[in-house]
Design a protein around this motif. Structure first.
Motif, PDB file in Angstrom:
ATOM      1  N   GLY A 144      39.471  45.771  39.057  1.00  0.00           N
ATOM      2  CA  GLY A 144      40.268  45.159  38.008  1.00  0.00           C
ATOM      3  C   GLY A 144      41.647  44.715  38.438  1.00  0.00           C
ATOM      4  O   GLY A 144      42.462  44.354  37.581  1.00  0.00           O
ATOM      5  N   ALA A 145      41.921  44.711  39.722  1.00  0.00           N
ATOM      6  CA  ALA A 145      43.238  44.289  40.211  1.00  0.00           C
ATOM      7  C   ALA A 145      43.250  42.771  40.367  1.00  0.00           C
ATOM      8  O   ALA A 145      43.196  42.244  41.485  1.00  0.00           O
ATOM      9  N   TYR A 146      43.342  42.079  39.258  1.00  0.00           N
ATOM     10  CA  TYR A 146      43.276  40.615  39.275  1.00  0.00           C
ATOM     11  C   TYR A 146      44.508  39.977  39.906  1.00  0.00           C
ATOM     12  O   TYR A 146      44.508  38.767  40.171  1.00  0.00           O
ATOM     13  N   LEU A 147      45.528  40.769  40.175  1.00  0.00           N
ATOM     14  CA  LEU A 147      46.710  40.197  40.814  1.00  0.00           C
ATOM     15  C   LEU A 147      46.364  39.624  42.188  1.00  0.00           C
ATOM     16  O   LEU A 147      47.019  38.683  42.652  1.00  0.00           O
ATOM     17  N   HIS A 148      45.341  40.156  42.836  1.00  0.00           N
ATOM     18  CA  HIS A 148      44.918  39.594  44.121  1.00  0.00           C
ATOM     19  C   HIS A 148      44.543  38.121  43.967  1.00  0.00           C
ATOM     20  O   HIS A 148      44.842  37.302  44.841  1.00  0.00           O
TER      21      HIS A 148
END
Length: 593
Positions: free
Chosen positions: A211-215
Protein backbone atom coordinates in the motif's frame (compact mmCIF):
# COMPACT_ATOMS: atom_id res chain seq x y z
CA UNK A 1 -16.68 25.76 29.21
CA UNK A 2 -14.00 27.08 26.87
CA UNK A 3 -13.54 25.16 23.64
CA UNK A 4 -10.46 25.15 21.44
CA UNK A 5 -10.16 24.29 17.76
CA UNK A 6 -6.90 22.94 16.45
CA UNK A 7 -5.66 22.45 12.91
CA UNK A 8 -2.22 22.19 11.37
CA UNK A 9 -1.80 23.94 8.01
CA UNK A 10 -0.05 21.70 5.48
CA UNK A 11 1.32 22.57 2.04
CA UNK A 12 -0.05 19.29 0.62
CA UNK A 13 -3.15 17.14 0.93
CA UNK A 14 -6.75 18.32 1.12
CA UNK A 15 -7.50 21.65 2.78
CA UNK A 16 -10.93 23.21 3.28
CA UNK A 17 -11.21 26.74 1.90
CA UNK A 18 -12.65 29.62 3.96
CA UNK A 19 -15.37 30.36 1.43
CA UNK A 20 -16.29 26.71 0.86
CA UNK A 21 -14.87 23.94 -1.22
CA UNK A 22 -11.47 22.32 -0.87
CA UNK A 23 -8.01 22.60 -2.36
CA UNK A 24 -6.13 19.42 -3.27
CA UNK A 25 -2.35 19.50 -3.64
CA UNK A 26 -0.06 16.59 -4.51
CA UNK A 27 3.70 16.36 -5.06
CA UNK A 28 4.16 14.05 -8.05
CA UNK A 29 7.24 15.29 -9.91
CA UNK A 30 7.50 12.16 -12.05
CA UNK A 31 4.18 12.83 -13.77
CA UNK A 32 3.29 15.51 -16.29
CA UNK A 33 -0.42 15.09 -15.55
CA UNK A 34 -2.42 13.91 -12.54
CA UNK A 35 -6.22 13.77 -12.36
CA UNK A 36 -8.46 14.11 -9.33
CA UNK A 37 -11.52 11.95 -8.66
CA UNK A 38 -14.05 13.14 -6.04
CA UNK A 39 -16.94 11.00 -4.75
CA UNK A 40 -16.73 8.79 -7.82
CA UNK A 41 -17.44 11.67 -10.24
CA UNK A 42 -15.53 11.85 -13.53
CA UNK A 43 -11.87 12.61 -13.12
CA UNK A 44 -10.71 16.21 -13.51
CA UNK A 45 -7.18 17.26 -14.56
CA UNK A 46 -5.13 19.09 -11.95
CA UNK A 47 -2.95 22.12 -12.65
CA UNK A 48 0.76 21.41 -12.72
CA UNK A 49 2.84 23.93 -10.82
CA UNK A 50 6.64 24.35 -10.64
CA UNK A 51 8.51 21.85 -8.51
CA UNK A 52 6.36 18.87 -9.44
CA UNK A 53 3.19 20.02 -7.65
CA UNK A 54 -0.33 19.34 -8.91
CA UNK A 55 -3.19 21.50 -7.59
CA UNK A 56 -6.95 21.76 -8.01
CA UNK A 57 -9.71 23.58 -6.13
CA UNK A 58 -13.12 21.93 -6.09
CA UNK A 59 -15.99 24.21 -4.93
CA UNK A 60 -18.35 21.27 -4.29
CA UNK A 61 -15.91 19.34 -2.09
CA UNK A 62 -16.14 19.48 1.69
CA UNK A 63 -15.74 17.45 4.85
CA UNK A 64 -16.67 13.85 4.10
CA UNK A 65 -15.79 14.03 0.40
CA UNK A 66 -13.95 10.91 -0.71
CA UNK A 67 -11.23 11.41 -3.29
CA UNK A 68 -8.18 9.92 -4.91
CA UNK A 69 -5.67 10.76 -7.59
CA UNK A 70 -5.30 9.08 -10.98
CA UNK A 71 -1.82 8.71 -12.42
CA UNK A 72 -1.17 8.68 -16.20
CA UNK A 73 -1.04 4.86 -16.29
CA UNK A 74 -4.54 4.70 -14.80
CA UNK A 75 -3.45 3.74 -11.28
CA UNK A 76 -5.78 5.35 -8.73
CA UNK A 77 -4.02 6.19 -5.49
CA UNK A 78 -4.92 7.63 -2.09
CA UNK A 79 -3.54 10.95 -0.89
CA UNK A 80 -0.12 10.48 0.76
CA UNK A 81 -1.26 13.17 3.23
CA UNK A 82 -4.71 11.67 3.80
CA UNK A 83 -6.21 12.41 7.21
CA UNK A 84 -8.59 9.44 7.04
CA UNK A 85 -8.87 6.21 5.03
CA UNK A 86 -12.37 4.79 5.67
CA UNK A 87 -11.78 1.91 3.23
CA UNK A 88 -8.16 1.15 4.25
CA UNK A 89 -4.95 1.90 2.36
CA UNK A 90 -6.16 0.85 -1.09
CA UNK A 91 -9.36 2.90 -0.95
CA UNK A 92 -10.11 6.58 -1.39
CA UNK A 93 -9.09 9.26 1.10
CA UNK A 94 -11.63 11.36 2.98
CA UNK A 95 -11.58 15.12 3.42
CA UNK A 96 -11.56 15.92 7.14
CA UNK A 97 -12.32 19.22 8.82
CA UNK A 98 -9.63 19.24 11.53
CA UNK A 99 -11.18 22.22 13.30
CA UNK A 100 -14.54 20.48 13.80
CA UNK A 101 -13.46 18.79 17.04
CA UNK A 102 -14.26 20.93 20.07
CA UNK A 103 -11.38 20.51 22.47
CA UNK A 104 -12.13 20.85 26.17
CA UNK A 105 -8.53 20.73 27.41
CA UNK A 106 -7.61 24.33 26.66
CA UNK A 107 -5.99 24.61 30.08
CA UNK A 108 -3.62 21.67 29.53
CA UNK A 109 -0.01 22.79 29.65
CA UNK A 110 1.67 19.39 29.74
CA UNK A 111 3.93 17.95 32.40
CA UNK A 112 7.69 18.16 32.93
CA UNK A 113 9.64 15.14 31.75
CA UNK A 114 10.89 14.33 35.25
CA UNK A 115 7.31 13.37 36.17
CA UNK A 116 7.03 10.83 33.36
CA UNK A 117 6.05 7.25 34.16
CA UNK A 118 5.47 5.85 30.67
CA UNK A 119 3.02 3.11 29.68
CA UNK A 120 3.43 1.64 26.19
CA UNK A 121 0.24 0.28 24.66
CA UNK A 122 -1.11 -1.08 21.39
CA UNK A 123 -4.57 0.31 20.68
CA UNK A 124 -5.82 -2.87 19.00
CA UNK A 125 -4.73 -5.20 21.80
CA UNK A 126 -5.23 -2.91 24.80
CA UNK A 127 -8.96 -3.68 24.98
CA UNK A 128 -11.25 -6.34 23.54
CA UNK A 129 -12.82 -3.71 21.26
CA UNK A 130 -9.41 -2.47 20.13
CA UNK A 131 -10.45 1.13 19.52
CA UNK A 132 -9.48 4.65 20.55
CA UNK A 133 -12.79 5.12 22.34
CA UNK A 134 -12.55 1.83 24.22
CA UNK A 135 -9.11 2.81 25.49
CA UNK A 136 -10.67 5.82 27.23
CA UNK A 137 -12.49 3.48 29.62
CA UNK A 138 -9.16 2.18 30.95
CA UNK A 139 -7.48 5.53 31.57
CA UNK A 140 -8.62 5.75 35.22
CA UNK A 141 -6.82 2.45 35.84
CA UNK A 142 -3.58 3.96 34.52
CA UNK A 143 -3.95 7.14 36.53
CA UNK A 144 -4.55 5.11 39.71
CA UNK A 145 -1.52 2.95 38.91
CA UNK A 146 0.79 5.98 38.90
CA UNK A 147 1.30 6.28 35.16
CA UNK A 148 1.64 9.83 33.87
CA UNK A 149 2.26 9.26 30.13
CA UNK A 150 0.76 6.97 27.51
CA UNK A 151 3.02 5.96 24.65
CA UNK A 152 0.83 4.64 21.86
CA UNK A 153 2.35 2.29 19.31
CA UNK A 154 2.09 3.60 15.72
CA UNK A 155 -1.41 4.23 14.40
CA UNK A 156 -0.53 5.46 10.89
CA UNK A 157 -2.75 3.67 8.39
CA UNK A 158 -1.54 0.16 7.63
CA UNK A 159 -2.92 -2.57 5.33
CA UNK A 160 -5.57 -4.83 6.81
CA UNK A 161 -7.21 -4.85 10.21
CA UNK A 162 -4.29 -5.66 12.49
CA UNK A 163 -0.64 -4.70 12.63
CA UNK A 164 1.96 -3.67 15.17
CA UNK A 165 1.96 -0.33 13.34
CA UNK A 166 5.47 -0.31 11.91
CA UNK A 167 4.16 -1.17 8.43
CA UNK A 168 2.27 2.09 8.03
CA UNK A 169 2.04 3.70 4.61
CA UNK A 170 -0.12 6.79 5.21
CA UNK A 171 1.51 8.67 8.10
CA UNK A 172 -1.22 11.29 8.58
CA UNK A 173 -4.22 8.93 8.78
CA UNK A 174 -5.01 7.16 12.08
CA UNK A 175 -5.92 3.63 11.09
CA UNK A 176 -9.66 3.27 10.56
CA UNK A 177 -9.72 -0.07 12.39
CA UNK A 178 -9.18 1.95 15.58
CA UNK A 179 -11.75 4.64 14.78
CA UNK A 180 -11.93 8.06 13.21
CA UNK A 181 -9.42 10.89 13.75
CA UNK A 182 -11.79 12.60 16.16
CA UNK A 183 -11.85 9.41 18.26
CA UNK A 184 -8.09 9.68 18.76
CA UNK A 185 -8.57 13.33 19.68
CA UNK A 186 -11.17 12.26 22.24
CA UNK A 187 -8.67 9.81 23.73
CA UNK A 188 -6.00 12.51 24.04
CA UNK A 189 -8.52 14.90 25.56
CA UNK A 190 -9.68 12.32 28.11
CA UNK A 191 -6.08 11.50 29.04
CA UNK A 192 -5.30 15.16 29.64
CA UNK A 193 -8.36 15.38 31.86
CA UNK A 194 -6.76 12.76 34.12
CA UNK A 195 -3.35 14.40 34.08
CA UNK A 196 -1.90 11.92 31.59
CA UNK A 197 0.44 12.95 28.80
CA UNK A 198 0.11 11.22 25.43
CA UNK A 199 3.05 10.37 23.20
CA UNK A 200 2.74 8.69 19.81
CA UNK A 201 5.20 6.31 18.18
CA UNK A 202 5.99 7.46 14.62
CA UNK A 203 7.98 5.78 11.85
CA UNK A 204 10.07 8.07 9.66
CA UNK A 205 12.62 5.54 8.41
CA UNK A 206 10.63 3.47 5.90
CA UNK A 207 7.19 2.64 4.49
CA UNK A 208 5.52 -0.73 4.86
CA UNK A 209 5.61 -3.31 2.06
CA UNK A 210 1.94 -3.09 1.03
CA UNK A 211 0.00 0.00 0.00
CA UNK A 212 2.96 2.37 -0.24
CA UNK A 213 1.66 4.21 -3.29
CA UNK A 214 4.21 6.96 -2.79
CA UNK A 215 6.62 4.81 -4.80
CA UNK A 216 4.36 5.29 -7.84
CA UNK A 217 3.37 8.88 -7.06
CA UNK A 218 6.86 10.23 -6.38
CA UNK A 219 9.74 7.80 -6.87
CA UNK A 220 12.02 10.75 -6.08
CA UNK A 221 11.00 10.29 -2.43
CA UNK A 222 13.30 7.27 -2.26
CA UNK A 223 17.00 6.79 -2.87
CA UNK A 224 19.43 4.00 -3.65
CA UNK A 225 22.30 5.87 -1.97
CA UNK A 226 21.22 4.40 1.36
CA UNK A 227 19.48 1.21 2.44
CA UNK A 228 17.45 0.06 5.44
CA UNK A 229 16.63 -3.41 6.78
CA UNK A 230 12.99 -2.89 5.78
CA UNK A 231 13.17 -1.67 2.20
CA UNK A 232 13.92 1.45 0.19
CA UNK A 233 15.54 4.31 2.08
CA UNK A 234 13.85 7.69 2.08
CA UNK A 235 15.51 10.56 0.26
CA UNK A 236 16.43 13.06 2.95
CA UNK A 237 19.64 14.37 1.40
CA UNK A 238 19.63 14.14 -2.40
CA UNK A 239 18.01 16.00 -5.28
CA UNK A 240 14.29 16.61 -4.66
CA UNK A 241 14.73 15.89 -0.94
CA UNK A 242 13.14 19.17 0.17
CA UNK A 243 9.50 18.02 -0.13
CA UNK A 244 10.38 14.68 1.50
CA UNK A 245 11.89 16.40 4.52
CA UNK A 246 8.89 18.72 4.73
CA UNK A 247 6.50 15.78 4.52
CA UNK A 248 7.84 14.17 7.68
CA UNK A 249 8.47 17.41 9.55
CA UNK A 250 4.88 18.45 8.89
CA UNK A 251 3.77 15.03 10.09
CA UNK A 252 5.46 15.65 13.44
CA UNK A 253 3.91 19.11 13.67
CA UNK A 254 0.51 17.69 12.67
CA UNK A 255 0.41 15.22 15.54
CA UNK A 256 1.64 17.74 18.08
CA UNK A 257 -0.58 20.64 16.99
CA UNK A 258 -3.72 19.07 15.53
CA UNK A 259 -3.97 16.18 18.00
CA UNK A 260 -2.55 18.12 20.97
CA UNK A 261 -0.05 15.36 21.70
CA UNK A 262 2.63 15.82 24.32
CA UNK A 263 5.38 14.19 22.35
CA UNK A 264 6.55 11.62 19.85
CA UNK A 265 8.69 8.51 19.99
CA UNK A 266 10.73 8.32 16.77
CA UNK A 267 11.29 4.72 15.71
CA UNK A 268 14.76 3.48 14.73
CA UNK A 269 16.34 6.85 13.95
CA UNK A 270 19.62 5.08 13.16
CA UNK A 271 17.87 4.13 9.89
CA UNK A 272 16.99 7.76 9.07
CA UNK A 273 19.99 8.29 6.82
CA UNK A 274 20.97 11.82 5.90
CA UNK A 275 24.39 13.04 4.78
CA UNK A 276 23.32 16.66 4.26
CA UNK A 277 24.88 19.48 6.30
CA UNK A 278 21.75 19.70 8.48
CA UNK A 279 20.36 16.32 9.48
CA UNK A 280 16.61 16.07 9.11
CA UNK A 281 16.34 14.99 12.76
CA UNK A 282 17.85 18.29 13.86
CA UNK A 283 15.57 20.30 11.61
CA UNK A 284 12.50 18.38 12.76
CA UNK A 285 13.22 18.96 16.44
CA UNK A 286 14.01 22.63 15.93
CA UNK A 287 10.78 23.24 14.03
CA UNK A 288 8.68 21.39 16.57
CA UNK A 289 10.24 23.34 19.44
CA UNK A 290 9.68 26.64 17.63
CA UNK A 291 6.05 25.80 16.82
CA UNK A 292 5.07 24.89 20.40
CA UNK A 293 6.85 27.26 22.80
CA UNK A 294 4.14 27.36 25.48
CA UNK A 295 4.16 23.76 26.78
CA UNK A 296 6.62 20.88 27.14
CA UNK A 297 6.91 18.64 24.09
CA UNK A 298 8.89 15.47 24.64
CA UNK A 299 10.74 13.97 21.67
CA UNK A 300 11.98 10.45 22.37
CA UNK A 301 14.35 8.40 20.24
CA UNK A 302 14.94 4.77 19.54
CA UNK A 303 18.55 4.69 18.38
CA UNK A 304 20.46 1.43 18.02
CA UNK A 305 23.71 3.39 17.67
CA UNK A 306 23.37 4.92 21.17
CA UNK A 307 24.47 8.37 20.04
CA UNK A 308 24.64 10.41 23.23
CA UNK A 309 25.23 13.54 21.15
CA UNK A 310 21.62 13.40 19.92
CA UNK A 311 20.29 13.76 23.47
CA UNK A 312 20.54 17.53 23.62
CA UNK A 313 17.70 18.88 25.82
CA UNK A 314 16.85 21.61 23.33
CA UNK A 315 16.30 18.93 20.68
CA UNK A 316 15.66 15.40 21.93
CA UNK A 317 14.40 14.63 25.41
CA UNK A 318 15.35 10.99 25.96
CA UNK A 319 16.14 7.64 24.37
CA UNK A 320 14.86 4.12 24.97
CA UNK A 321 17.68 2.46 26.89
CA UNK A 322 17.91 -1.03 25.42
CA UNK A 323 21.11 -1.63 27.36
CA UNK A 324 19.28 -1.25 30.68
CA UNK A 325 16.70 -3.75 29.47
CA UNK A 326 19.30 -6.23 28.32
CA UNK A 327 21.32 -6.29 31.54
CA UNK A 328 18.15 -6.70 33.62
CA UNK A 329 16.63 -9.31 31.31
CA UNK A 330 19.79 -11.41 31.30
CA UNK A 331 20.02 -11.17 35.08
CA UNK A 332 16.43 -12.34 35.54
CA UNK A 333 16.39 -15.10 32.91
CA UNK A 334 19.96 -16.22 32.32
CA UNK A 335 19.31 -16.14 28.56
CA UNK A 336 22.28 -15.76 26.26
CA UNK A 337 20.88 -16.15 22.73
CA UNK A 338 21.65 -13.46 20.16
CA UNK A 339 22.68 -10.09 21.55
CA UNK A 340 21.97 -11.25 25.11
CA UNK A 341 25.29 -13.15 24.96
CA UNK A 342 27.15 -9.83 25.09
CA UNK A 343 25.57 -9.01 28.46
CA UNK A 344 25.56 -12.43 30.12
CA UNK A 345 27.78 -12.61 33.19
CA UNK A 346 29.12 -9.07 32.77
CA UNK A 347 28.32 -7.25 36.00
CA UNK A 348 30.35 -4.23 34.86
CA UNK A 349 27.84 -3.68 32.06
CA UNK A 350 25.03 -3.97 34.61
CA UNK A 351 26.51 -1.23 36.76
CA UNK A 352 27.29 0.96 33.79
CA UNK A 353 23.87 0.73 32.14
CA UNK A 354 22.01 1.46 35.36
CA UNK A 355 24.25 4.31 36.47
CA UNK A 356 25.47 5.94 33.24
CA UNK A 357 22.85 5.05 30.65
CA UNK A 358 24.65 3.14 27.92
CA UNK A 359 26.50 -0.09 28.67
CA UNK A 360 28.56 0.17 25.49
CA UNK A 361 30.10 3.62 25.10
CA UNK A 362 32.31 3.13 22.10
CA UNK A 363 33.62 -0.35 22.85
CA UNK A 364 33.40 -3.29 20.48
CA UNK A 365 30.10 -5.15 20.76
CA UNK A 366 30.79 -8.72 19.63
CA UNK A 367 27.25 -9.45 18.42
CA UNK A 368 27.34 -6.44 16.09
CA UNK A 369 30.98 -6.87 15.14
CA UNK A 370 31.83 -3.20 15.53
CA UNK A 371 31.92 -0.51 18.22
CA UNK A 372 28.67 0.81 19.63
CA UNK A 373 27.66 3.85 21.61
CA UNK A 374 29.14 7.08 22.92
CA UNK A 375 30.07 8.22 26.45
CA UNK A 376 26.87 9.00 28.32
CA UNK A 377 27.72 9.52 32.00
CA UNK A 378 27.59 13.30 31.61
CA UNK A 379 23.92 13.17 30.63
CA UNK A 380 21.17 13.43 33.24
CA UNK A 381 19.58 10.04 33.99
CA UNK A 382 16.25 11.35 32.68
CA UNK A 383 17.78 11.27 29.19
CA UNK A 384 17.19 7.49 29.30
CA UNK A 385 14.03 5.42 29.45
CA UNK A 386 14.44 2.15 31.35
CA UNK A 387 12.16 -0.87 31.08
CA UNK A 388 12.09 -4.60 31.63
CA UNK A 389 9.51 -5.19 28.86
CA UNK A 390 8.37 -3.48 25.67
CA UNK A 391 6.69 -4.52 22.42
CA UNK A 392 10.01 -5.43 20.75
CA UNK A 393 11.53 -7.44 23.55
CA UNK A 394 8.34 -9.44 24.03
CA UNK A 395 7.02 -9.62 20.49
CA UNK A 396 10.31 -10.46 18.83
CA UNK A 397 10.38 -13.69 20.81
CA UNK A 398 8.99 -16.62 18.85
CA UNK A 399 5.94 -17.01 21.10
CA UNK A 400 5.63 -13.45 22.40
CA UNK A 401 6.48 -14.51 25.96
CA UNK A 402 6.27 -11.85 28.63
CA UNK A 403 9.01 -11.69 31.24
CA UNK A 404 6.53 -12.96 33.84
CA UNK A 405 6.20 -16.15 31.74
CA UNK A 406 9.91 -16.97 31.75
CA UNK A 407 11.49 -15.50 34.90
CA UNK A 408 10.99 -16.55 38.54
CA UNK A 409 8.82 -14.12 40.46
CA UNK A 410 11.60 -13.16 42.87
CA UNK A 411 13.89 -12.28 39.95
CA UNK A 412 11.09 -10.42 38.18
CA UNK A 413 10.32 -8.31 41.26
CA UNK A 414 14.00 -7.57 41.80
CA UNK A 415 14.64 -6.24 38.29
CA UNK A 416 11.31 -4.39 38.26
CA UNK A 417 12.19 -2.67 41.53
CA UNK A 418 15.41 -1.49 39.89
CA UNK A 419 13.80 -0.17 36.70
CA UNK A 420 10.86 1.52 38.41
CA UNK A 421 12.94 3.49 40.92
CA UNK A 422 15.97 4.31 38.76
CA UNK A 423 16.57 8.03 38.16
CA UNK A 424 16.06 7.07 34.52
CA UNK A 425 12.47 7.40 33.28
CA UNK A 426 10.55 4.13 33.77
CA UNK A 427 8.35 2.53 31.13
CA UNK A 428 5.88 -0.33 31.50
CA UNK A 429 4.40 -2.42 28.72
CA UNK A 430 0.63 -2.83 28.84
CA UNK A 431 -0.48 -5.52 31.23
CA UNK A 432 2.91 -5.73 32.93
CA UNK A 433 1.41 -4.20 36.06
CA UNK A 434 -0.67 -7.29 36.73
CA UNK A 435 1.58 -9.91 35.09
CA UNK A 436 -0.89 -10.37 32.24
CA UNK A 437 -1.23 -13.94 31.08
CA UNK A 438 -1.59 -12.93 27.44
CA UNK A 439 1.50 -12.99 25.18
CA UNK A 440 2.28 -10.25 22.68
CA UNK A 441 3.27 -12.09 19.50
CA UNK A 442 4.04 -10.48 16.17
CA UNK A 443 0.88 -10.05 14.04
CA UNK A 444 -0.12 -8.46 10.74
CA UNK A 445 -2.78 -8.69 8.04
CA UNK A 446 -1.13 -8.42 4.63
CA UNK A 447 -2.77 -9.43 1.38
CA UNK A 448 -2.13 -12.81 -0.26
CA UNK A 449 0.87 -11.52 -2.25
CA UNK A 450 2.87 -11.03 0.96
CA UNK A 451 1.24 -13.38 3.44
CA UNK A 452 3.22 -16.53 2.68
CA UNK A 453 6.53 -14.68 2.52
CA UNK A 454 5.93 -13.04 5.91
CA UNK A 455 4.79 -16.31 7.46
CA UNK A 456 7.79 -18.27 6.22
CA UNK A 457 10.19 -15.42 6.90
CA UNK A 458 9.09 -15.35 10.51
CA UNK A 459 9.87 -19.03 10.95
CA UNK A 460 13.15 -18.80 9.05
CA UNK A 461 14.22 -15.95 11.32
CA UNK A 462 14.30 -18.33 14.27
CA UNK A 463 15.89 -21.26 12.43
CA UNK A 464 19.39 -20.06 13.41
CA UNK A 465 18.60 -20.41 17.12
CA UNK A 466 19.45 -23.87 18.54
CA UNK A 467 16.12 -24.20 20.32
CA UNK A 468 14.33 -23.88 16.94
CA UNK A 469 16.60 -26.12 14.88
CA UNK A 470 13.85 -28.73 14.71
CA UNK A 471 11.37 -27.86 11.91
CA UNK A 472 8.52 -29.25 14.03
CA UNK A 473 9.34 -26.71 16.74
CA UNK A 474 9.36 -23.89 14.21
CA UNK A 475 5.92 -24.98 13.02
CA UNK A 476 4.62 -24.19 16.51
CA UNK A 477 5.52 -20.52 16.12
CA UNK A 478 2.23 -18.59 15.88
CA UNK A 479 1.20 -17.64 12.35
CA UNK A 480 1.51 -13.82 12.29
CA UNK A 481 -1.25 -13.62 9.65
CA UNK A 482 -3.80 -15.58 11.69
CA UNK A 483 -6.51 -13.60 13.39
CA UNK A 484 -6.15 -15.94 16.37
CA UNK A 485 -2.57 -14.72 16.88
CA UNK A 486 -3.82 -11.14 17.18
CA UNK A 487 -6.69 -12.22 19.44
CA UNK A 488 -4.24 -13.96 21.78
CA UNK A 489 -2.53 -10.61 22.43
CA UNK A 490 -5.64 -8.80 23.66
CA UNK A 491 -5.40 -8.02 27.35
CA UNK A 492 -7.68 -9.99 29.64
CA UNK A 493 -8.88 -7.23 31.94
CA UNK A 494 -11.13 -9.71 33.71
CA UNK A 495 -7.98 -11.28 35.19
CA UNK A 496 -7.61 -8.31 37.53
CA UNK A 497 -10.08 -9.99 39.87
CA UNK A 498 -7.84 -13.04 40.28
CA UNK A 499 -5.75 -12.98 43.48
CA UNK A 500 -2.32 -13.43 41.90
CA UNK A 501 -2.88 -10.65 39.36
CA UNK A 502 -4.45 -8.35 41.95
CA UNK A 503 -1.45 -8.86 44.23
CA UNK A 504 0.95 -7.95 41.42
CA UNK A 505 -1.06 -4.83 40.63
CA UNK A 506 -0.95 -3.78 44.29
CA UNK A 507 2.85 -4.22 44.26
CA UNK A 508 3.20 -2.00 41.16
CA UNK A 509 0.95 0.67 42.65
CA UNK A 510 2.99 0.66 45.87
CA UNK A 511 6.37 1.01 44.22
CA UNK A 512 5.16 3.71 41.82
CA UNK A 513 3.77 5.63 44.81
CA UNK A 514 7.30 5.55 46.24
CA UNK A 515 8.65 6.84 42.94
CA UNK A 516 6.24 9.77 42.99
CA UNK A 517 6.99 10.59 46.62
CA UNK A 518 10.75 10.02 46.78
CA UNK A 519 12.35 9.89 43.33
CA UNK A 520 10.48 12.32 41.08
CA UNK A 521 10.93 15.37 43.36
CA UNK A 522 14.70 14.75 43.37
CA UNK A 523 15.19 14.11 39.65
CA UNK A 524 15.77 17.74 38.58
CA UNK A 525 18.73 17.78 40.96
CA UNK A 526 20.42 14.65 39.58
CA UNK A 527 22.41 16.16 36.76
CA UNK A 528 24.61 13.28 35.60
CA UNK A 529 25.19 9.57 35.95
CA UNK A 530 26.04 7.88 39.23
CA UNK A 531 29.14 6.16 40.52
CA UNK A 532 29.04 2.38 40.68
CA UNK A 533 30.97 -0.57 41.93
CA UNK A 534 30.67 -4.32 41.51
CA UNK A 535 30.10 -6.07 44.85
CA UNK A 536 29.96 -9.62 43.49
CA UNK A 537 28.85 -11.34 40.28
CA UNK A 538 25.36 -9.95 39.61
CA UNK A 539 25.54 -7.47 42.50
CA UNK A 540 26.21 -3.74 42.28
CA UNK A 541 26.05 -0.60 44.36
CA UNK A 542 25.25 2.71 42.67
CA UNK A 543 25.17 6.20 44.16
CA UNK A 544 23.72 9.34 42.60
CA UNK A 545 24.61 12.73 44.03
CA UNK A 546 21.63 14.92 44.88
CA UNK A 547 21.56 18.65 44.38
CA UNK A 548 22.37 20.43 47.61
CA UNK A 549 24.03 17.34 49.07
CA UNK A 550 22.86 13.88 49.86
CA UNK A 551 22.84 10.62 47.93
CA UNK A 552 20.36 8.27 46.30
CA UNK A 553 21.74 4.76 46.65
CA UNK A 554 20.89 1.38 45.16
CA UNK A 555 22.32 -1.91 46.41
CA UNK A 556 21.14 -4.75 44.20
CA UNK A 557 21.89 -8.46 44.27
CA UNK A 558 20.46 -9.71 40.99
CA UNK A 559 21.57 -13.28 41.47
CA UNK A 560 20.45 -16.37 43.35
CA UNK A 561 23.52 -16.28 45.61
CA UNK A 562 23.17 -14.73 49.08
CA UNK A 563 25.71 -12.04 49.97
CA UNK A 564 26.90 -10.64 53.26
CA UNK A 565 24.78 -7.66 54.25
CA UNK A 566 26.10 -4.40 55.67
CA UNK A 567 24.02 -1.79 57.56
CA UNK A 568 22.35 0.85 55.45
CA UNK A 569 23.61 4.36 56.10
CA UNK A 570 20.51 6.18 54.88
CA UNK A 571 16.74 6.04 55.04
CA UNK A 572 15.43 2.97 53.21
CA UNK A 573 12.63 3.84 50.79
CA UNK A 574 12.20 0.38 49.22
CA UNK A 575 13.44 -3.06 50.12
CA UNK A 576 12.86 -6.03 47.84
CA UNK A 577 13.78 -9.44 49.18
CA UNK A 578 15.50 -10.05 52.49
CA UNK A 579 18.71 -8.36 53.54
CA UNK A 580 21.25 -8.87 50.77
CA UNK A 581 19.94 -12.30 49.95
CA UNK A 582 19.11 -13.70 46.49
CA UNK A 583 17.16 -11.32 44.26
CA UNK A 584 17.25 -8.44 46.70
CA UNK A 585 17.37 -4.70 46.17
CA UNK A 586 17.56 -1.82 48.60
CA UNK A 587 16.94 1.80 47.69
CA UNK A 588 17.95 4.40 50.27
CA UNK A 589 18.40 8.14 50.57
CA UNK A 590 21.13 9.79 52.59
CA UNK A 591 20.13 13.35 53.35
CA UNK A 592 22.76 16.09 53.58
CA UNK A 593 23.70 17.22 57.06
Amino acid sequence: MTFAHRAHAMPFGAALLPGGGARFRLWAPAHAQVDLECDGAPQRPMWREPGGWHVLEVPAAGAGTRYRFALPDGLRVPDPASRHQPEDVHGPSEVVDPAAHRWTDAGWRGRPWAEAVVYELHIGAFTSEGSFLAAIERLPHLAALGVTALQIMPVADFPGNRNWGYDGVLPFAPDASYGRPEDLKALVQAAHGLGLMVLLDVVYNHFGPEGAYLHAIAPQAFTDRHSTPWGAALNFDGPDSGPVRDYFIHNALYWIEEFHLDGLRLDAVHAILDDSPRHVLDELAERVRAAVPDRPVHLVLENEENQAARLVPALYTAQWNDDAHHVLHVAATGERSGYYADYQGNTELLGRALSEGFAFQGEMMPYRGHPRGEPSAVLPPTAFIAFIQNHDQIGNRAFGDRLSHIAPQAALRAVASVALLLPQIPMLFMGEEWAAAQPFPFFCDFGPELADAVREGRRAEFARFPEFADPATRERIPDPLAEATFASAKLGWEDLTKPAHAETLAWYRSILAVRHAEIIPRLPGIRHGGTWQVLAPGAVEIAWSLEGGGTLRLRANLSDTPLASTPETGRVIWQEGEGFGPWSTCWSIEESA
